[in-house]
Write an enzyme that holds these catalytic residues in place. Structure first.
Site, short mmCIF file in Angstrom:
data_model
loop_
_atom_site.label_atom_id
_atom_site.label_comp_id
_atom_site.label_asym_id
_atom_site.label_seq_id
_atom_site.Cartn_x
_atom_site.Cartn_y
_atom_site.Cartn_z
CG ASN A 8 -1.74 1.21 1.40
OD1 ASN A 8 -1.86 2.01 0.47
ND2 ASN A 8 -2.34 1.37 2.57
CE LYS A 10 0.03 3.39 4.74
NZ LYS A 10 -0.09 3.53 6.16
CG HIS A 100 -5.90 1.66 5.22
ND1 HIS A 100 -5.45 2.60 6.13
CD2 HIS A 100 -4.87 0.81 5.02
CE1 HIS A 100 -4.19 2.31 6.44
NE2 HIS A 100 -3.82 1.23 5.78
CD GLU A 102 -3.07 5.35 6.85
OE1 GLU A 102 -3.06 5.41 5.61
OE2 GLU A 102 -2.12 4.89 7.52
CD GLU A 170 -3.57 -2.82 7.42
OE1 GLU A 170 -2.45 -3.02 6.97
OE2 GLU A 170 -4.24 -1.80 7.17
N GLY A 176 2.29 2.10 10.80
CA GLY A 176 3.22 3.21 10.65
C GLY A 176 3.89 3.64 11.94
CB SER A 214 5.18 -1.80 12.02
OG SER A 214 4.71 -0.49 12.24
C1 PEP Z 1 -0.83 -0.03 6.10
O1 PEP Z 1 -0.93 1.15 5.83
O2 PEP Z 1 -1.71 -0.80 5.71
C2 PEP Z 1 0.31 -0.46 6.89
C3 PEP Z 1 0.29 -1.68 7.38
O3 PEP Z 1 1.33 0.44 7.06
P1 PEP Z 1 2.78 0.15 7.73
O4 PEP Z 1 3.30 -1.11 7.13
O5 PEP Z 1 3.59 1.35 7.39
O6 PEP Z 1 2.53 0.01 9.20
#
Ligand code: PEP
Length: 251
Positions: A8, A10, A100, A102, A170, A176, A214
């Protein structure tokens, strides 16, 4: 079932960087045949970079495909700024991400909205990655299963099937932040999600459940080897072709 390694991107990068990143990932996959035997790959560039990614991905048999990070809530019409599921499919995308954290947090997307988006995406022939995950306060209060269970039931549309549905677990506090859920927590939650999918589908084992939060080359091996982890949804590390491929190789 092969692991699904999803990147992803973003809201990052220029179109020139999107092209370079796509080509580096393709080269990395071609250089290591073993990785394509164990993994399928999908990248999610920003909408305006889908064109350059599409230009680089001309081989229909490539293990690397692409998708959109979100889709509009409506079929079409006067919805300024929105991109419909039909347009995304018309652009030859295979996947779309919905819900997601976000989008849920910054765009106030509820389970009902996520469900409507997933329904439109499903009816347009897209594979849908539905994201679920608890906030840190919810985990601390011991409510993580309750929250994720409700998100699953309320975000999955009637037309969801084992063929077109992927779930991404997630935990919001791991996205992040550099904090990763422990292998035990992931095993517990993915087992719970599989069990919940069993309430809905006859063959719940055919639905991929991805872990996201992460995921990096140094923790991917343990996470991807955990029961019911069928791949990863990777944010930050997917912007670096080497790190993205190292995650896949650890599978
Ligand atoms: C994500 O945005 O779906 C995500 C898992 O981000 P990160 O790997 O940066 O934590």
């Amino acid at each position: 079932m092969k692991k699904l390694i999803a990147g992803n991107w973003k809201m990052n990068g220029s179109w020139a960087e999107a092209r370079i990143l796509t080509e580096k990932i393709l080269e990395g996959i071609a250089a290591d045949k073993g990785v394509a035997d164990t993994c399928e790959f999908v990248i999610f560039p920003p909408f305006v970079h889908l064109g350059v990614v599409k230009e680089s991905l001309t081989d229909p048999d490539s293990p690397l495909t692409y998708g959109a990070q979100d889709c509009g809530l409506h079929e079409n019409g006067a919805y300024t700024g929105e991109v419909s599921a039909e347009m995304i499919r018309d652009f030859a995308c295979e996947y779309v991400i919905v819900g997601h954290s976000e989008r849920r947090e910054y765009h106030h997307e509820t389970n009902e909205i996520v469900k409507q988006k997933a329904a439109i995406a499903d009816s347009n022939g897209l594979k849908v990655i539905i994201c679920v995950g608890e906030k840190e306060s919810e985990r601390e209060a011991g409510q993580h299963k309750e929250v994720v269970g409700a998100q699953l039931v309320e975000s999955m549309p009637e037309n969801a099937s084992v063929e077109n549905t992927v779930i991404a677990y997630e935990p919001v506090w791991a996205i992040g932040t550099g904090k990763t859920a422990s292998v035990d927590d992931v095993r517990e939650m993915h087992g719970f999600i599989r069990q919940q999918l069993g309430e809905r589908f006859e063959e719940p084992e055919r639905v991929r459940i991805l872990y996201g939060g992460s995921m990096k080359p140094d923790n991917a091996r343990d996470l991807l080897a955990t029961d019911n982890v069928d791949g990863g949804l990777i944010g930050g590390a997917s912007l670096d072709a080497e790190a993205f491929l190292a995650i896949a190789k650890s599978a």
